[in-house]
Design an enzyme around this catalytic site. Structure first.
Site, PDB file in Angstrom:
ATOM      1  N   LYS A  87       0.861  -1.181   0.000  1.00 17.07           N
ATOM      2  CA  LYS A  87       0.000   0.000   0.000  1.00 17.07           C
ATOM      3  C   LYS A  87       0.895   1.227   0.000  1.00 17.07           C
ATOM      4  CE  LYS A  87      -3.570   2.444   2.569  1.00 17.07           C
ATOM      5  NZ  LYS A  87      -4.640   2.319   3.552  1.00 17.07           N
TER       6      LYS A  87
ATOM      7  N   LYS B   7      -2.114  -1.459  -3.891  1.00 16.56           N
ATOM      8  CA  LYS B   7      -2.997  -0.295  -3.847  1.00 16.56           C
ATOM      9  C   LYS B   7      -2.172   0.963  -3.967  1.00 16.56           C
ATOM     10  CE  LYS B   7      -5.971   1.928  -0.497  1.00 16.56           C
ATOM     11  NZ  LYS B   7      -6.388   1.954   0.866  1.00 16.56           N
TER      12      LYS B   7
HETATM   13  C1  PBG Z   1      -7.559   3.362   5.773  1.00 13.42           C
HETATM   14  C2  PBG Z   1      -7.771   3.200   4.320  1.00 13.42           C
HETATM   15  C3  PBG Z   1      -7.574   4.157   3.310  1.00 13.42           C
HETATM   16  C4  PBG Z   1      -8.044   3.601   2.135  1.00 13.42           C
HETATM   17  C5  PBG Z   1      -8.476   2.310   2.442  1.00 13.42           C
HETATM   18  N1  PBG Z   1      -8.292   2.084   3.783  1.00 13.42           N
HETATM   19  C6  PBG Z   1      -7.070   5.551   3.399  1.00 13.42           C
HETATM   20  C7  PBG Z   1      -5.702   5.803   3.838  1.00 13.42           C
HETATM   21  O1  PBG Z   1      -4.867   4.915   3.970  1.00 13.42           O
HETATM   22  O2  PBG Z   1      -5.426   6.975   4.118  1.00 13.42           O
HETATM   23  C8  PBG Z   1      -8.092   4.302   0.817  1.00 13.42           C
HETATM   24  C9  PBG Z   1      -9.128   3.799  -0.146  1.00 13.42           C
HETATM   25  C10 PBG Z   1      -9.476   4.737  -1.244  1.00 13.42           C
HETATM   26  O3  PBG Z   1      -8.867   5.813  -1.437  1.00 13.42           O
HETATM   27  O4  PBG Z   1     -10.419   4.407  -1.993  1.00 13.42           O
HETATM   28  N2  PBG Z   1      -6.415   2.870   6.330  1.00 13.42           N
END
Ligand code: PBG
Length: 340
Positions: free
Chosen positions: A207, A265
């Site tokens: 991520k 992601k």
């Molecule tokens: C929370 C989380 C996030 C997303 C999924 N889980 C945001 C972040 O990490 O700040 C992002 C998903 C999206 O932008 O569609 N930990």
């Protein structure tokens, strides 16, 4: 035999004409390598307290936060569309937020009630839950803050407790999205210890600290806040987008620690990573086509600059072609309606 004549023939006529297989839609569909199917999708759902609420997220046109009564209707619609898995996110009331995420463990909290609601209306739908602190944190971070730092190990322990709480409520998969070190192992051990041997882990393994999450943070009101000693971004835990090999290290470690599915992601800017991860691990690979990707397509097509459906299909198919076995996507319903 006149060998000279054969030489001339060989040079004179083309032996391969690749356009033959592109000549019309029938032949193109016969040789098509990647086709989107309802089974490919995980549908993210944003849940709020209250009743009869269905509010559009300003930076995510035609995507909504819903109260549990509307979530029931939504899940029934997903079933009708043949969509079989959901990923739950909750918007936590401000007065329930703190540093340590206490509300996340409330057996009667919004997430726990949401899990039961979905299980109840659609027992065969796979329920995945976001396991992260940020919607519960007054600071909007995915970790507990201790001594001016995002504390790794106490956060991982907390996420394990949160996972148990979701499993108790009926979650089929927990999806830790925090990027703390060692959290998959901590969560896996806790699940085994508590006899949740059938609860899966979908690990957000690679991520990236991405600018594509903005609309999501609007949806949940979970953006990091200004603090004296902690940066207002997530770069000390989410990955640096300049890096590729690190993604392999993260995903391979998560598999060793007990992840059933790994995730990359965001999607479209990270297709090289998707392919490398797909080649490196022997578990299914998920990709999250995130909020910013959704917002860009909506915004450009609202202006008439891009064809909404065409660009949606092209980008999402490209994610699958790159190696995604499943895709978490805000377009899931639109795509399934279009292809059915
Ligand atoms: C929370 C989380 C996030 C997303 C999924 N889980 C945001 C972040 O990490 O700040 C992002 C998903 C999206 O932008 O569609 N930990």
């Amino acid at each position: 035999m006149n060998l000279n004549f054969l030489m001339v023939q060989k040079n004179k006529y083309m032996l391969r004409r690749n356009r033959r297989l592109r000549n019309n839609e029938s032949i193109r569909s016969l040789v098509r390598e990647t086709i989107l199917h309802p089974n490919d999708f995980i549908v993210p759902l944003f849940i709020v307290e209250g009743s009869n609420i269905k509010e559009e997220i300003p930076s995510m046109p035609n995507y909504f936060r819903m109260s549990l009564d509307n979530i029931e209707k939504e899940v029934k619609e997903l079933q009708r569309l043949n969509l079989k898995s959901v990923l739950l996110f909750v918007k936590v009331l401000d007065n329930l937020k703190d540093n340590a995420g206490k509300e996340a463990l409330n057996p009667n909290g919004l997430m726990q009630r949401a899990i039961k609601t979905v299980k109840n209306v659609a027992p065969e739908i796979i329920i995945m839950t976001d396991v992260a602190l940020d919607p519960y944190s007054i600071y909007g971070h995915d970790g507990i803050i201790e001594n001016g730092q995002i504390a790794n190990d106490s956060t991982a322990n907390f996420l394990a407790e949160m996972s148990i709480s979701h499993a108790q409520a009926g979650a089929d998969f927990v999806a830790p999205s925090d990027m703390m070190d060692g959290r998959i192992q901590t969560i896996r051990q806790a699940l085994e210890q508590n006899n949740f041997i059938n609860t899966g882990i979908l690990a957000y393994s690679a991520k990236y600290a991405s600018a594509h999450y903005g609309p999501f943070r609007d949806a949940l009101d979970s953006a990091p806040v200004d603090l004296m000693d902690i940066p207002k971004d997530k770069k000390t835990y989410q990955m640096d987008y300049h890096n590729r090999i690190e993604a392999i290290r993260e995903t391979v470690m998560d598999v060793k620690e007990g992840a059933d599915i790994v995730m990359v992601k965001p999607g479209i800017s990270y297709l090289d990573i998707v392919r490398e991860v797909k080649n490196a691990v022997d578990v299914p690979v998920a990709v999250y086509q995130v909020s910013g990707e959704y917002a860009m397509i909506k915004a450009a097509s609202e202006r008439g600059w891009l064809d909404h459906d065409a660009i949606m299909m092209e980008q999402t198919t490209s994610i699958k072609r790159a190696g995604a076995d499943m895709i978490a996507s805000y377009f899931a319903k639109d795509i399934v309606k279009l292809i059915s």
